[in-house]
Design an enzyme around this catalytic site. Structure first.
Site: not given
Length: 510
Positions: A45, A350, A56, A337, A84, A346, A19-21
């Site tokens: 999980s 994302i 950012a 990742l 930003k 920089e 999952g995650g971003t």
């Protein structure tokens, strides 16, 4: 969801591992754009935490959120976002000196030439001001102001991105995806099953022996790279010869200091510290080389340089900078990742998730992926990652922090040929070329080259065709227009507060 069949006669079943971003961005995009009837499952999980280093973003995030149809004000509320306008680099050239890589234009183009040639000529003549004076974004950022759109006639656009809580963003996208039919499975992946004949991934086996089968799999398992690395054995290209930091500590702290509409990247003796202000806290971290700084020393540096009280213990993250040689192999695509790691100076983490998803959707396979498509895809990823790598290396290499072992080492290192060429072209005549669709524009390279003290020996002689009086008017007129535009802006805090007032309370129909 209703079911449809691919040209091979099978239902298309996408399975997202993790999952995650990364996982929830993939799930949301597939839910929004995949053909009707596509089955989408996500396995994660609660027992496995997410890294969440990058909070950012860069302005391209608007393309992703806009494509999903997310309401901006609701997004800002749900993710505790702030705005930003760029990234301040503090101490990267020398201690006490700062510059900003701001979004948006620098100055104004005149005739055939971009602004940098006129600025370089004015610099030789002795009347060019720092780049900040010709950047709407930086002038606004430095005065803690923010707006959307343009007010004065002739003023440039002011592109912006966000700071947000990555965990809250994933949760926001999860609600979006599940409302559109994505099925989440809770569980630890204990085994990755493969077809005995083709070697393709066929299923994920979870604790309790549950099996989630699919036709195409997305590896969003983070540094573990459970599918693309551990199962399929895809090689990882190590870039630590150039990007030598291998550790990070992350810690949130209470709000304090300026409510900045920009990210800060502050050079330290063996790396750098980030500062990302959100509505409810400040995100902080120290990226460093373990060969030059112990974990205890790193924690002391980080905790000694916070704007407010720490809200947790510093969280250690180990990494090897680099990228997979193939991000798409067979019926598996690595996102986030699991595909590689470039440190967040920089704010590209994302964006690389977003660009991978967008590229995949542009060649969405309806059956077994064609090798010609997969090869093209991997070549595009390789180019994108390598050019971002070069941009990050430049920040380290072009420094004048003499007498510090880490900074002396990166200043003396050999560079990739592609970066050497970029620097040499700039030094020769102020020339900057954006190759193909590399992420960072000529303006971005211009700001960092100047900010890091890389001098151009000349400029395009076409700039001499402009009379000196007109050159002065170009620079002075641009500055005056931008200063006036900023003078009318609300503060960043006022802007956020006003936007939040436009959102319907949760549970109230729109």
């Amino acid at each position: 969801m209703t079911h449809s069949k691919s040209d091979s006669g099978k239902h298309i079943r996408y399975v997202i591992a993790g999952g995650g971003t990364a996982g929830w961005m993939a799930a949301a995009a597939l839910a929004r754009f995949a053909p009707p009837g596509t089955e989408i499952a996500l396995v994660e999980s609660d027992a496995i935490g997410t890294i969440g280093v990058g909070e950012a973003t860069i302005p391209q995030i608007h393309l992703f959120n806009g494509a999903l149809g997310l309401d901006e004000a609701e997004f800002v509320r749900e993710t505790k976002a702030t705005f930003k306008l760029g990234i301040e680099f503090d101490g990267w050239l020398r201690e006490g000196e700062t510059y900003m890589h701001a979004f948006g234009a620098i100055g104004r183009r005149a005739g055939l030439l971009p602004f940098q040639h006129y600025w370089l000529r004015a610099k030789q003549l002795g009347f060019a001001k720092p780049l900040m004076r010709y950047s709407l974004n930086e002038l606004a950022a430095r005065t803690l102001c923010m707006q959307r759109g343009r007010r004065a006639q002739g003023a440039p656009e002011m592109p912006y991105a966000y700071h947000f809580d990555a965990g809250l963003y994933a949760a926001h996208l999860r609600r979006f995806a599940e409302a559109r039919g994505v099925v989440r499975h809770e569980g630890l992946i204990e085994e990755v099953a493969r077809d005995g004949e083709s070697g393709a991934i066929s299923a994920l086996r979870l604790n309790g022996k549950r099996e989630i089968g699919g036709d195409f799999f997305f590896d969003c398992t983070g540094f573990r790279a459970l599918l693309i690395g551990q199962t399929l054995g895809t090689d990882y290209e190590d870039w630590t010869q150039w990007l030598r930091c291998d550790r990070a500590l992350a810690v949130p702290c209470a709000n304090g200091g300026d409510f900045t509409p920009y990210t800060r990247a502050i050079a330290r003796k063996a790396g750098w510290q980030w500062r990302i202000p959100l509505q409810h806290r400040i995100g902080n971290g120290l990226v460093y080389s373990s060969a030059h700084l112990s974990d205890d020393e790193a924690a002391e540096v980080l905790l000694g340089n916070l704007d407010g009280a720490p809200l947790a213990d510093p969280r250690p993250i180990g990494f090897t900078t680099g990228a997979r040689r193939e991000m798409w192999r067979g019926n598996c695509l690595a996102i986030g990742l699991s595909a590689g790691f470039l440190e967040p100076m920089e704010s590209t983490s994302i964006h690389l998730i977003q660009s991978t998803i967008s590229r995949f959707l542009s060649v969405l396979p309806s059956g077994n992926p064609d090798p010609a498509i997969v090869n093209w895809f991997n070549a595009q990823c390789e180019f994108e990652w390598a050019r971002i790598r070069d941009f990050l290396i430049l920040h380290y290499h072009a420094n004048a922090r003499e007498g510090e072992a880490f900074w002396d080492g990166v200043r003396a290192m050999d560079l990739p040929d592609t970066l050497n060429a970029k620097i040499a072209q700039w030094q020769a005549s102020g020339f900057i070329h954006r190759e193909h669709e590399e992420l960072f524009t000529e303006v971005g390279w211009f700001q960092v080259l100047v900010g890091q003290g890389v001098e151009a020996r000349g400029y395009n002689p076409l700039a001499d065709a402009m009379p000196e009086g007109d050159l002065r008017k170009l620079l002075d007129g641009t500055e005056a227009m931008l200063v006036e535009e900023v003078r009318r802006m609300p503060t960043h805090l006022q802007f956020v507060q006003t936007m939040l007032k436009t959102v319907k309370p949760q549970g109230v129909p729109a």
